[in-house]
Design an enzyme around this catalytic site. Structure first.
Site: not given
Length: 482
Positions: A333, A393
C-alpha cells in the site's frame, strides 16, 4: 484535493431563475476568487465555442464587451486567449475542454498585464448549461474553502467496523460448528461437505501479495480493457457472496422449507428464489453502475456482502501468517501510494491513478465502499463526489479479527482477542480520518490499521501469556465438547 478547484455558478433567465453549479479549474496565483457566492459578481455568458480565440481576427468587435466568454482549447496558451479577451473588453474567460481537466500551469512572466479571471471547464458542462438554463445565462466564479471534515466519513466508519466485526463473528460461528463436528463423528462428514473455507499458509500469503502487485501494474497499463474484467468478476463474486450471507440468515428461519427434486438432490424453493434475487441485484448494478444518485447503495450492499464472505471463507491458520500478510500488504500500500510518484512519468501514484481511472477513463473499479459527500465543496463537483474506502482496508484487517475470534473459540476465552482487535480496528479508522483531514490528501489506510490491530493483538496475547500458542495457532481438540 487540488486547491485550485472552484465552482462555476450559472443562473438562467427564468422566474424564479434556475441555477446550477459546475466544476472549474483555475490558478490561484493568477487571480483571487471570492470564497462565497455572496461576494461574487455575475456576468452574461457569451458562447463562442465555435472559436479557439488564438488571434484577434476570430471574433467580431464588441461581442465580448462586459461578457463572460467561453471558447474552446486550441494551439495557443490559455494566457494568450486571456490577453485577447481582456483587450476586447471581456469580464471573464472560460476555456472549454473535451478532455480531462488539468491544472493551468502556463508561464505568467510575459503576461503580467493579464488580470482577467480565467478558468478551465468541461465542454459537456457548456452543453448542459444551454439545455438546462436556456440561451441567456449569467455566470460567476468562486472558490469556497475545503471543509475540515465530511460527515460521510462517519457512515464509512460505521460500515467498515460493522463489516469487520460481523465477518469476524461469522468466522467464529463457523469455527464453533467445526469443533462440534470434530467432536461428533455423525456430523463430521456432513460438515466437511458444507465446508468451503480456504486456509492461507505463509507461502500462499506471499504468492497472494505478488499477484496483487502484478494485477495493479497490469491495471495501470491496460486499464481500458481490464476494468471490464474486474467488473465482471465483481458481479459474479458479489452475487455469490450475497447469496451465502442471506442463505445463512434464511437457514435460521424454520418456515418455508419445501423442497423440489433436481436430479439426485432436493433443493429448497426459497433458495432458488434467493439465487435469482442475488443474481438480479448484481445485474442491475452492472447495468446502472454509473448512475450516481442510487447505484452506490447497491454497490455498497454487494461490497459488504463480498467482504463478509471473504473474511468468513479465507482462514488464517495462525498469527504468524497474519503478520506476514498484513505486513506485506502494508508495504504494498505504501509503495504504490507514496513511492510510485517518483517513478511514473506524470508524477502520480499508481494506486491513485488506478482508483480514479487512468487517463480520464469514465469506468471506475468496483472495489470500494462509496458514500456521497455530505459537505458541499468544489471537490464534490470536480472529481471526489464520494468518500471512498477500499475493500482491502476492510478485508485485510478483517482476516486478523476473524483469526482472533476463532482463537477465542478454540481456547474458550471470553472473546477478549476478538473484542480488543475490533476496537483497535475502529481506533485505526479514526486515526486514518484524522490524518486525512489534516493532510487534505488520500491516505493508505493500512498504514494506520495494520499497526493498530497487530500491536493490540500482540499485547493481549503477551498479557495473557499465550503468545506462543497465538503465534503458532491452536490445533483442533478431537475431544472438544461444547
Amino acid at each position: 484535493v487540488n486547491a485550485n478547484e472552484g465552482i462555476l455558478h450559472a443562473s438562467g433567465s427564468g422566474v424564479p431563475p434556475v441555477t446550477k453549479d459546475y466544476c472549474m479549474i483555475y490558478n490561484s496565483k493568477w487571480v483571487s476568487l471570492p470564497k462565497s457566492l455572496d461576494n461574487a459578481t455575475f456576468s452574461t455568458l457569451e458562447n463562442l465555442t465555435s472559436t479557439v480565440l488564438c488571434n484577434y481576427s476570430e471574433v467580431p468587435s464588441g461581442v465580448m464587451k462586459d461578457k463572460a466568454v467561453v471558447v474552446m482549447t486550441g494551439n495557443c496558451t490559455s494566457l494568450e486567449k486571456a490577453r485577447i479577451a481582456q483587450s476586447s473588453g471581456a469580464k471573464m474567460l472560460l476555456i472549454a475542454s473535451k478532455s480531462r481537466l488539468s491544472p493551468l500551469l502556463d508561464n505568467k512572466t510575459d503576461f503580467e498585464d493579464v488580470t482577467l479571471p480565467l478558468a478551465l471547464i468541461r465542454y459537456d458542462d457548456v452543453v448542459d448549461m444551454q439545455l438546462t438554463l436556456g440561451n441567456e445565462v449569467n455566470v460567476t466564479l468562486y472558490s469556497p474553502p475545503l471543509p475540515e471534515f465530511d460527515y460521510s466519513m462517519v457512515v464509512i466508519f460505521l460500515i467498515a467496523v460493522f463489516t469487520v466485526a460481523l465477518g469476524g463473528y461469522w468466522s467464529g460461528v463457523a469455527e464453533l460448528e467445526n469443533l462440534k463436528a470434530v467432536a461428533s463423528p455423525g456430523e463430521r462428514e456432513t460438515r466437511q461437505k458444507k465446508e468451503e473455507n480456504v486456509t492461507f499458509t505463509p507461502v500462499t500469503v506471499i504468492l497472494f501479495v505478488v499477484i496483487c502487485c502484478v494485477m495493479l501494474v497490469l491495471l495501470y497499463f491496460f486499464y481500458r480493457w481490464l476494468v471490464y474484467v474486474i467488473i465482471s468478476v465483481f458481479c459474479l463474486a458479489s452475487a455469490t457472496s450475497l447469496y451465502n450471507c442471506l442463505a445463512a440468515l434464511i437457514g435460521q428461519i424454520p418456515f418455508g422449507q419445501c423442497r423440489i427434486a433436481c436430479g439426485n438432490k432436493n433443493i429448497e424453493v426459497r433458495l432458488i428464489f434467493l439465487a435469482a434475487f442475488c443474481t438480479a441485484a448484481a445485474v442491475i448494478w452492472a447495468v446502472f453502475r454509473n448512475e450516481d444518485r442510487w447505484a452506490w447503495i447497491l454497490q455498497d450492499i454487494l461490497g459488504v456482502a463480498f467482504c463478509l464472505n471473504f473474511i468468513k471463507t479465507l482462514k488464517m491458520p495462525n498469527f504468524k501468517s497474519c503478520v506476514i500478510l498484513l505486513g506485506l500488504l502494508l508495504l504494498y500500500d505504501v509503495f504504490f501510494v507514496f513511492i510510485t510518484p517518483f517513478i511514473t512519468k506524470n508524477g502520480a501514484s499508481i494506486m491513485v491513478e488506478v482508483a480514479a481511472g487512468p487517463f480520464g477513463n469514465s469506468e471506475k473499479l468496483p472495489v470500494v465502499i462509496r458514500v456521497p459527500r455530505l459537505e458541499y465543496s468544489a471537490s464534490t463537483l470536480c472529481d471526489m463526489p464520494f468518500s471512498l474506502l477500499g475493500f482491502g482496508d476492510i478485508i485485510v484487517p478483517g482476516l486478523l479479527v476473524a483469526y482472533c475470534r476463532r482463537f477465542d473459540v478454540q481456547t474458550r476465552s471470553p472473546s477478549v482477542y476478538y473484542i480488543s482487535c475490533t476496537i483497535a480496528y475502529a481506533v485505526g479508522m479514526v486515526l486514518t480520518f484524522v490524518v486525512l483531514a489534516l493532510m487534505k490528501m488520500g491516505q493508505p489506510a493500512l498504514l494506520y490499521l495494520v499497526p493498530c490491530t497487530l500491536i493490540t493483538s500482540s499485547l493481549v496475547a503477551w498479557r495473557r501469556k499465550e503468545m506462543k500458542k497465538f503465534w503458532k495457532g491452536s490445533s483442533y481438540q478431537v475431544g472438544w465438547m461444547p
